[in-house]
Scaffold this motif. Structure first.
Motif, PDB file in Angstrom:
ATOM      1  N   VAL A 111       1.668  36.589  49.131  1.00 41.08           N
ATOM      2  CA  VAL A 111       2.153  37.204  47.882  1.00 41.08           C
ATOM      3  C   VAL A 111       3.767  36.907  47.636  1.00 41.08           C
ATOM      4  CG1 VAL A 111       2.873  39.323  46.464  1.00 41.08           C
ATOM      5  CG2 VAL A 111       1.141  39.462  47.979  1.00 41.08           C
ATOM      6  N   ASP A 112       3.812  36.207  46.480  1.00 38.64           N
ATOM      7  CA  ASP A 112       5.022  35.257  46.263  1.00 38.64           C
ATOM      8  C   ASP A 112       5.518  35.804  44.789  1.00 38.64           C
ATOM      9  OD1 ASP A 112       7.039  33.679  45.393  1.00 38.64           O
ATOM     10  OD2 ASP A 112       6.259  31.712  46.010  1.00 38.64           O
ATOM     11  N   GLU A 113       6.612  37.081  44.921  1.00 36.05           N
ATOM     12  CA  GLU A 113       6.816  37.815  43.786  1.00 36.05           C
ATOM     13  C   GLU A 113       7.824  36.798  42.863  1.00 36.05           C
ATOM     14  OE1 GLU A 113       6.682  40.883  43.061  1.00 36.05           O
ATOM     15  OE2 GLU A 113       5.667  41.888  45.200  1.00 36.05           O
ATOM     16  N   GLU A 114       8.516  35.877  43.662  1.00 38.87           N
ATOM     17  CA  GLU A 114       9.454  35.184  42.854  1.00 38.87           C
ATOM     18  C   GLU A 114       8.741  34.096  41.975  1.00 38.87           C
ATOM     19  OE1 GLU A 114      13.017  32.060  43.865  1.00 38.87           O
ATOM     20  OE2 GLU A 114      12.582  33.632  45.441  1.00 38.87           O
ATOM     21  N   ARG A 115       7.463  33.567  42.463  1.00 40.03           N
ATOM     22  CA  ARG A 115       6.832  32.773  41.605  1.00 40.03           C
ATOM     23  C   ARG A 115       5.613  33.302  41.014  1.00 40.03           C
ATOM     24  NH1 ARG A 115       5.513  27.290  44.476  1.00 40.03           N
ATOM     25  NH2 ARG A 115       5.398  26.394  42.624  1.00 40.03           N
ATOM     26  N   ARG A 116       5.565  34.626  41.352  1.00 42.62           N
ATOM     27  CA  ARG A 116       4.314  35.295  40.643  1.00 42.62           C
ATOM     28  C   ARG A 116       3.118  34.899  40.921  1.00 42.62           C
ATOM     29  NH1 ARG A 116       7.089  38.665  36.590  1.00 42.62           N
ATOM     30  NH2 ARG A 116       5.283  39.203  35.609  1.00 42.62           N
ATOM     31  N   ARG A 117       2.873  34.751  42.307  1.00 46.78           N
ATOM     32  CA  ARG A 117       1.651  34.105  42.706  1.00 46.78           C
ATOM     33  C   ARG A 117       1.068  34.737  43.944  1.00 46.78           C
ATOM     34  NH1 ARG A 117       2.617  27.643  42.745  1.00 46.78           N
ATOM     35  NH2 ARG A 117       1.528  27.488  44.204  1.00 46.78           N
ATOM     36  N   THR A 118      -0.349  34.659  44.053  1.00 53.71           N
ATOM     37  CA  THR A 118      -0.844  35.219  45.248  1.00 53.71           C
ATOM     38  C   THR A 118      -1.933  34.104  45.799  1.00 53.71           C
ATOM     39  OG1 THR A 118      -2.474  36.418  43.974  1.00 53.71           O
ATOM     40  CG2 THR A 118      -0.992  37.645  44.820  1.00 53.71           C
ATOM     41  N   ARG A 119      -1.989  34.088  47.092  1.00 51.15           N
ATOM     42  CA  ARG A 119      -3.015  32.965  47.634  1.00 51.15           C
ATOM     43  C   ARG A 119      -3.998  33.979  48.625  1.00 51.15           C
ATOM     44  NH1 ARG A 119      -3.153  27.702  48.950  1.00 51.15           N
ATOM     45  NH2 ARG A 119      -1.016  27.306  48.235  1.00 51.15           N
ATOM     46  N   SER A 120      -5.220  33.997  48.189  1.00 52.32           N
ATOM     47  CA  SER A 120      -6.012  34.631  48.884  1.00 52.32           C
ATOM     48  C   SER A 120      -7.224  33.901  49.562  1.00 52.32           C
ATOM     49  CB  SER A 120      -7.101  35.280  47.890  1.00 52.32           C
ATOM     50  OG  SER A 120      -6.126  36.265  47.453  1.00 52.32           O
ATOM     51  N   GLN A 121      -7.656  34.148  50.746  1.00 52.38           N
ATOM     52  CA  GLN A 121      -8.829  33.650  51.430  1.00 52.38           C
ATOM     53  C   GLN A 121     -10.230  34.014  50.964  1.00 52.38           C
ATOM     54  OE1 GLN A 121      -8.539  31.021  53.809  1.00 52.38           O
ATOM     55  NE2 GLN A 121     -10.774  31.135  54.274  1.00 52.38           N
ATOM     56  N   VAL A 122     -10.862  33.242  50.611  1.00 49.62           N
ATOM     57  CA  VAL A 122     -12.328  33.525  50.283  1.00 49.62           C
ATOM     58  C   VAL A 122     -13.292  32.731  51.078  1.00 49.62           C
ATOM     59  CG1 VAL A 122     -13.897  33.778  48.049  1.00 49.62           C
ATOM     60  CG2 VAL A 122     -11.446  32.989  48.033  1.00 49.62           C
ATOM     61  N   GLU A 123     -14.145  33.980  51.558  1.00 47.34           N
ATOM     62  CA  GLU A 123     -15.162  33.567  52.448  1.00 47.34           C
ATOM     63  C   GLU A 123     -16.576  33.925  51.860  1.00 47.34           C
ATOM     64  OE1 GLU A 123     -14.286  35.038  56.385  1.00 47.34           O
ATOM     65  OE2 GLU A 123     -12.852  33.558  56.793  1.00 47.34           O
ATOM     66  N   VAL A 124     -17.428  33.214  52.009  1.00 48.80           N
ATOM     67  CA  VAL A 124     -18.828  33.556  51.724  1.00 48.80           C
ATOM     68  C   VAL A 124     -19.972  33.380  52.644  1.00 48.80           C
ATOM     69  CG1 VAL A 124     -20.590  33.058  49.528  1.00 48.80           C
ATOM     70  CG2 VAL A 124     -18.122  32.628  49.175  1.00 48.80           C
ATOM     71  N   HIS A 125     -20.493  34.509  52.888  1.00 51.66           N
ATOM     72  CA  HIS A 125     -21.671  34.585  53.933  1.00 51.66           C
ATOM     73  C   HIS A 125     -22.931  34.650  53.316  1.00 51.66           C
ATOM     74  CE1 HIS A 125     -17.997  35.589  56.483  1.00 51.66           C
ATOM     75  NE2 HIS A 125     -18.787  34.884  57.506  1.00 51.66           N
ATOM     76  N   ASN A 126     -24.015  34.310  53.883  1.00 54.25           N
ATOM     77  CA  ASN A 126     -25.351  34.643  53.464  1.00 54.25           C
ATOM     78  C   ASN A 126     -25.701  35.798  54.071  1.00 54.25           C
ATOM     79  OD1 ASN A 126     -26.339  33.756  55.940  1.00 54.25           O
ATOM     80  ND2 ASN A 126     -27.099  31.995  55.276  1.00 54.25           N
ATOM     81  N   GLN A 127     -27.160  36.206  53.932  1.00 57.55           N
ATOM     82  CA  GLN A 127     -27.550  37.685  54.395  1.00 57.55           C
ATOM     83  C   GLN A 127     -27.811  37.430  55.934  1.00 57.55           C
ATOM     84  OE1 GLN A 127     -29.340  35.341  52.577  1.00 57.55           O
ATOM     85  NE2 GLN A 127     -31.218  34.724  53.394  1.00 57.55           N
ATOM     86  N   LYS A 128     -27.825  36.144  56.495  1.00 58.90           N
ATOM     87  CA  LYS A 128     -27.816  36.318  57.962  1.00 58.90           C
ATOM     88  C   LYS A 128     -26.534  36.250  58.463  1.00 58.90           C
ATOM     89  CE  LYS A 128     -32.070  33.579  57.277  1.00 58.90           C
ATOM     90  NZ  LYS A 128     -32.698  32.117  57.364  1.00 58.90           N
ATOM     91  N   GLY A 129     -25.537  36.113  57.748  1.00 60.35           N
ATOM     92  CA  GLY A 129     -24.141  36.151  58.472  1.00 60.35           C
ATOM     93  C   GLY A 129     -23.539  34.782  58.361  1.00 60.35           C
TER      94      GLY A 129
END
Ligand SMILES: C[C@@H](O)CC(=O)SCCNC(=O)CCNC(=O)[C@H](O)C(C)(C)COP(=O)(O)OP(=O)(O)OC[C@H]1O[C@@H](n2cnc3c(N)ncnc32)[C@H](O)[C@@H]1OP(=O)(O)O
Length: 152
Positions: A111-129
């Protein structure tokens, strides 16, 4: 009022079964009728043995998860309009087959309050994990200058 309600570790999840109709709708919208997605005979000769979903459709599901995060923040009251700044380091690690269920996890890492930015990790799994896709997402929490001027 806060510019963003987002803390490191905040997470949302989104789940969807990817049907043939989803892939054909996406192909029609974008014009991407690659044989990877619409030609079963072509794909039978590949290592996948069948058609696979567009990688960009999977990014679309990542985007849906970001919307859930934004809606959560908006519901707590913020003076900004969050928009996507883009994705970094996206990798499609395994195919998404027709009928697979994708489970997207979107977790705020910075969370970068100064630059008003967030960076998130995104993970996609299928039904088998199996981890089918990963990436990082940047959100820019654009200040509502006009609204503030009007309020003043
Ligand atoms: C035209 C369009 O319509 C086409 C499409 O949309 S096709 C549909 C989308 N693509 C897929 O479904 C492909 C699914 N992926 C695979 O089948 C395989 O991953 C692969 C055959 C493409 C890759 O094979 P591989 O030999 O493993 O590839 P590389 O070694 O060259 O690169 C792998 C990169 O992934 C990074 N990586 C691996 N594990 C992770 C992880 N857990 N988290 C993050 N990143 C990971 C690895 O570091 C390699 O990236 P780098 O930049 O080279 O470092």
């Amino acid at each position: 009022m806060k510019s963003m309600h987002a803390e490191i570790g905040d997470a949302v999840r989104f789940s969807k079964t990817v049907g043939e109709a989803d892939v054909y709708l996406y192909a029609g919208i974008t014009g991407d009728f690659s044989g990877n997605h619409v030609n079963d005979e072509f794909m039978k000769k590949s290592i996948y043995g069948q058609r696979i979903a567009h990688g960009a459709l999977t990014i679309g599901f990542m985007s849906t998860a970001s919307t859930l995060m934004i809606e959560r923040s908006l519901s707590q009251g913020i003076d900004s309009t969050p928009v996507s700044l883009g994705y970094d380091r996206v990798r499609f690690l395994a195919p998404v087959f027709f009928g697979d269920t994708v489970n997207v996890t979107y977790t705020i890492k910075e969370v970068d309050e100064e630059r008003r930015r967030t960076r998130s990790q995104v993970e996609v799994h299928n039904q088998k994990g199996v981890l089918v896709a990963v990436g990082e997402h940047l959100l820019k929490w654009v200040k509502n200058e006009v609204a503030e001027t009007e309020a003043a």
